[in-house]
Design a protein around this motif. Structure first.
Motif, PDB file in Angstrom:
ATOM      1  N   UNK A   1      51.956  14.657  61.110  1.00 42.33           N
ATOM      2  CA  UNK A   1      50.833  14.790  60.190  1.00 42.33           C
ATOM      3  C   UNK A   1      49.559  15.224  60.909  1.00 42.33           C
ATOM      4  N   UNK A   2      49.316  14.661  62.084  1.00 40.91           N
ATOM      5  CA  UNK A   2      48.121  15.023  62.847  1.00 40.91           C
ATOM      6  C   UNK A   2      48.199  16.460  63.346  1.00 40.91           C
ATOM      7  N   UNK A   3      49.382  16.899  63.751  1.00 44.05           N
ATOM      8  CA  UNK A   3      49.542  18.282  64.213  1.00 44.05           C
ATOM      9  C   UNK A   3      49.309  19.250  63.057  1.00 44.05           C
ATOM     10  N   UNK A   4      49.859  18.961  61.894  1.00 41.70           N
ATOM     11  CA  UNK A   4      49.655  19.821  60.720  1.00 41.70           C
ATOM     12  C   UNK A   4      48.191  19.834  60.331  1.00 41.70           C
ATOM     13  N   UNK A   5      47.554  18.683  60.367  1.00 40.98           N
ATOM     14  CA  UNK A   5      46.127  18.603  60.042  1.00 40.98           C
ATOM     15  C   UNK A   5      45.287  19.417  61.021  1.00 40.98           C
ATOM     16  N   UNK A   6      45.608  19.344  62.304  1.00 41.15           N
ATOM     17  CA  UNK A   6      44.879  20.120  63.307  1.00 41.15           C
ATOM     18  C   UNK A   6      45.103  21.613  63.097  1.00 41.15           C
ATOM     19  N   UNK A   7      46.331  22.018  62.784  1.00 41.85           N
ATOM     20  CA  UNK A   7      46.628  23.427  62.521  1.00 41.85           C
ATOM     21  C   UNK A   7      45.832  23.918  61.315  1.00 41.85           C
ATOM     22  N   UNK A   8      45.788  23.134  60.243  1.00 45.60           N
ATOM     23  CA  UNK A   8      45.043  23.535  59.050  1.00 45.60           C
ATOM     24  C   UNK A   8      43.553  23.642  59.342  1.00 45.60           C
ATOM     25  N   UNK A   9      43.045  22.743  60.165  1.00 46.11           N
ATOM     26  CA  UNK A   9      41.633  22.788  60.532  1.00 46.11           C
ATOM     27  C   UNK A   9      41.338  24.049  61.338  1.00 46.11           C
ATOM     28  N   UNK A  10      42.223  24.424  62.244  1.00 45.82           N
ATOM     29  CA  UNK A  10      42.035  25.654  63.020  1.00 45.82           C
ATOM     30  C   UNK A  10      42.073  26.873  62.109  1.00 45.82           C
ATOM     31  N   UNK A  11      42.974  26.851  61.132  1.00 42.45           N
ATOM     32  CA  UNK A  11      43.083  27.998  60.223  1.00 42.45           C
ATOM     33  C   UNK A  11      41.860  28.124  59.312  1.00 42.45           C
ATOM     34  N   UNK A  12      41.135  27.046  59.061  1.00 44.22           N
ATOM     35  CA  UNK A  12      39.924  27.086  58.234  1.00 44.22           C
ATOM     36  C   UNK A  12      38.695  27.551  58.999  1.00 44.22           C
ATOM     37  N   UNK A  13      38.800  27.595  60.329  1.00 44.31           N
ATOM     38  CA  UNK A  13      37.648  28.007  61.148  1.00 44.31           C
ATOM     39  C   UNK A  13      37.314  29.473  60.903  1.00 44.31           C
ATOM     40  N   UNK A  14      36.034  29.738  60.855  1.00 40.76           N
ATOM     41  CA  UNK A  14      35.583  31.117  60.701  1.00 40.76           C
ATOM     42  C   UNK A  14      35.114  31.631  62.049  1.00 40.76           C
ATOM     43  N   UNK A  15      35.492  32.868  62.315  1.00 38.46           N
ATOM     44  CA  UNK A  15      35.105  33.468  63.599  1.00 38.46           C
ATOM     45  C   UNK A  15      33.836  34.246  63.487  1.00 38.46           C
TER      46      UNK A  15
END
Length: 101
Positions: free
Chosen positions: A87-101
């Motif tokens: 769950x923590x890995x999926x949450x971290x992945x989703x947070x990275x995908x929401x980041x704007x560059x």
């Protein structure tokens, strides 16, 4: 006299071992992390298989119910820990995908 190593599950890491980690490439680190995860999942699977074997032994009277319960609880805790890590890995992945560059 009580054996203190029995109650201390944390093992010390030598400085030479931690320095060796810095010399590895990112590809090596990814590979070793993948191997660590695979070993952890294999361990959870082995605990589950152990519970099934203990249940079979209990049914034929070779094992006490307390041993079955202990093995069952250990497997359950390992599975819960694995689920929480996932769950923590999926949450971290989703947070990275929401980041704007």
């Amino acid at each position: 006299m009580i054996n203190q190593t029995m109650f201390n599950p944390v093992q010390t890491v030598r400085l030479t071992e931690s320095n060796a980690v810095k010399e590895k490439t990112p590809a090596d680190m990814t590979k070793s992390f993948g191997e660590f995860l695979q070993n952890a999942l294999d361990s959870v699977s082995a605990q589950e298989q152990n519970v099934h074997a203990m249940n079979d032994k209990y049914l034929i009277g070779q094992v006490d119910v307390s041993e079955v319960m202990i093995a069952s609880e250990q497997a359950q805790l390992s599975l819960q820990l694995t689920s929480q890590i996932r769950n923590k890995v999926v949450e971290a992945y989703q947070e990275i995908m929401r980041m704007q560059l």
